[in-house]
Design an enzyme around this catalytic site. Structure first.
Site, PDB file in Angstrom:
ATOM      1  N   PHE A 201       8.422  18.616  -5.693  1.00  0.00           N
ATOM      2  CA  PHE A 201       7.961  18.779  -4.387  1.00  0.00           C
ATOM      3  C   PHE A 201       7.512  20.191  -4.385  1.00  0.00           C
ATOM      4  O   PHE A 201       9.260  20.915  -3.824  1.00  0.00           O
ATOM      5  CB  PHE A 201       7.991  18.016  -3.177  1.00  0.00           C
ATOM      6  CG  PHE A 201       7.976  16.327  -3.424  1.00  0.00           C
ATOM      7  CD1 PHE A 201       6.641  15.939  -4.238  1.00  0.00           C
ATOM      8  CD2 PHE A 201       8.947  15.448  -4.190  1.00  0.00           C
ATOM      9  CE1 PHE A 201       6.692  14.597  -4.450  1.00  0.00           C
ATOM     10  CE2 PHE A 201       9.307  14.902  -4.730  1.00  0.00           C
ATOM     11  CZ  PHE A 201       8.043  13.741  -4.277  1.00  0.00           C
TER      12      PHE A 201
ATOM     13  N   GLU B 286      14.213  14.366  -4.029  1.00  0.00           N
ATOM     14  CA  GLU B 286      13.885  14.998  -5.971  1.00  0.00           C
ATOM     15  C   GLU B 286      14.741  14.784  -6.681  1.00  0.00           C
ATOM     16  O   GLU B 286      14.824  14.519  -8.110  1.00  0.00           O
ATOM     17  CB  GLU B 286      13.371  16.422  -5.744  1.00  0.00           C
ATOM     18  CG  GLU B 286      12.540  17.465  -4.755  1.00  0.00           C
ATOM     19  CD  GLU B 286      12.683  18.893  -4.678  1.00  0.00           C
ATOM     20  OE1 GLU B 286      11.518  19.198  -4.911  1.00  0.00           O
ATOM     21  OE2 GLU B 286      13.386  19.305  -4.645  1.00  0.00           O
TER      22      GLU B 286
ATOM     23  N   HIS C 157       0.857  -1.148  -0.015  1.00  0.00           N
ATOM     24  CA  HIS C 157       0.105  -0.171  -0.193  1.00  0.00           C
ATOM     25  C   HIS C 157       0.905   1.463  -0.026  1.00  0.00           C
ATOM     26  O   HIS C 157       1.954   1.624   0.584  1.00  0.00           O
ATOM     27  CB  HIS C 157      -0.949   0.432   1.244  1.00  0.00           C
ATOM     28  CG  HIS C 157      -2.320  -0.688   1.446  1.00  0.00           C
ATOM     29  ND1 HIS C 157      -2.263  -2.049   1.357  1.00  0.00           N
ATOM     30  CD2 HIS C 157      -3.299  -0.648   0.420  1.00  0.00           C
ATOM     31  CE1 HIS C 157      -3.118  -2.577   1.129  1.00  0.00           C
ATOM     32  NE2 HIS C 157      -3.900  -1.741   0.939  1.00  0.00           N
TER      33      HIS C 157
ATOM     34  N   ASN D 217       7.875  -3.953   3.014  1.00  0.00           N
ATOM     35  CA  ASN D 217       5.715  -3.763   3.609  1.00  0.00           C
ATOM     36  C   ASN D 217       5.874  -3.457   5.084  1.00  0.00           C
ATOM     37  O   ASN D 217       4.443  -2.767   5.911  1.00  0.00           O
ATOM     38  CB  ASN D 217       5.682  -4.745   2.602  1.00  0.00           C
ATOM     39  CG  ASN D 217       4.135  -4.203   2.628  1.00  0.00           C
ATOM     40  OD1 ASN D 217       3.198  -2.996   3.008  1.00  0.00           O
ATOM     41  ND2 ASN D 217       3.324  -5.558   2.818  1.00  0.00           N
TER      42      ASN D 217
END
Length: 220
Positions: free
Chosen positions: A204, A197, A54, A85
Site C-alpha cells: 500500500f 502488508e 460489507h 460484522n
C-alpha cells in the site's frame, strides 16, 4: 480488497436498500473470459453461519439509492462472523463516519480479507474462501487534504470467544445472538500498515495529492 472515499457529501438520506445482488459486470467477465460458472449470487452464503459482510458499508453511500445499491453487490461482500460484522467491524465503521460528520474530516479507506489460516469454504460449490482475518486502513485528511492520521487494524474473523463459526450438533449456528458492547473495542485490534502488508501479501502507498484530487465518489 476494496478502496473508497468517505466524505460528507456521500452520506445523505437514501437509507439502506438491502438489495443484495450479483455483480453483473464481474459475472459477465468470469462467464465469458474465465470459463467460470460466474460471480457469487446473493443466496450462496445461506446456511453457512457467516454474514454477507460489507467492505464498503451501506451507510457510507446514502447520497443516492443507486449508490447505496452498489454497496450490496456481492463483489463487495466477504464471509464475516456475526460478531465481527455486527460488533467490532461496525464500531470502526461508525467511528469513521463520526470523523467525517462530527469532525469534518475526509477519509480514504482500504479494506480486505486475509487468508493466513485455512478456515475452509462456503457456498453450494464450496468455492467461497472464508477469511481468517479482515484488515482495514484509514487515511484521515483535514480540510486542506493533508493526511493527519492513519488507522490500521487486523480483526479476527471469529466468534467472540475466538472460535470459528461452525454449526453445532443440532445444526444451529453459534454466536448469532450478539449484542452491542464498548464502542471503542475496535481499538485493541490496531496494528501497522507494515504488518498488514506482511500478513496479506499486498503493498500500500499513501494517497498522493494528485490521487486525492482525481478520486471518484462511486461506491467501489
Amino acid at each position: 480488497w476494496v478502496a473508497w472515499k468517505l466524505a460528507a457529501n456521500l452520506m445523505g438520506k437514501s437509507g439502506r436498500s438491502n438489495q443484495f445482488s450479483v455483480d453483473q459486470d464481474l459475472n459477465n467477465y468470469l462467464s465469458q473470459t474465465m470459463n467460470s460458472k460466474g460471480a457469487v449470487t446473493s443466496t450462496e452464503y445461506r446456511g453457512s453461519c457467516y454474514d454477507r459482510g460489507h467492505q464498503v458499508p451501506s451507510a457510507d453511500r446514502t447520497d443516492s439509492l443507486s449508490n447505496n445499491e452498489t454497496t450490496f453487490l456481492m463483489s463487495n461482500m466477504i464471509p464475516q462472523t456475526a460478531y465481527l460484522n455486527r460488533i467490532i467491524w461496525e464500531h470502526l465503521e461508525r467511528h469513521s463516519r463520526n470523523l467525517v460528520q462530527k469532525q469534518e474530516k475526509k477519509l480514504y479507506i482500504l479494506s480486505g480479507p486475509i487468508y493466513d489460516q485455512d478456515f475452509g469454504h462456503i457456498g453450494p460449490q464450496k468455492d467461497i474462501p472464508i477469511p481468517s482475518k479482515n484488515f482495514k486502513i484509514i487515511y484521515v485528511l483535514d480540510s486542506k487534504n493533508k493526511i493527519i492520521e492513519t488507522l490500521a487494524v487486523i480483526m479476527p474473523n471469529t466468534l467472540r470467544d475466538g472460535t470459528m463459526a461452525i454449526k453445532d450438533a443440532e445444526g444451529n449456528c453459534p454466536g448469532l445472538q450478539v449484542s452491542d458492547t464498548d464502542s471503542q473495542d475496535w481499538e485493541k485490534y490496531k496494528t501497522s500498515i507494515q504488518e498488514i502488508e506482511k500478513i496479506s501479501g499486498l503493498s500500500f502507498a499513501s494517497p498522493t495529492s494528485d490521487a486525492r484530487e482525481s478520486s471518484h465518489t462511486s461506491a467501489l
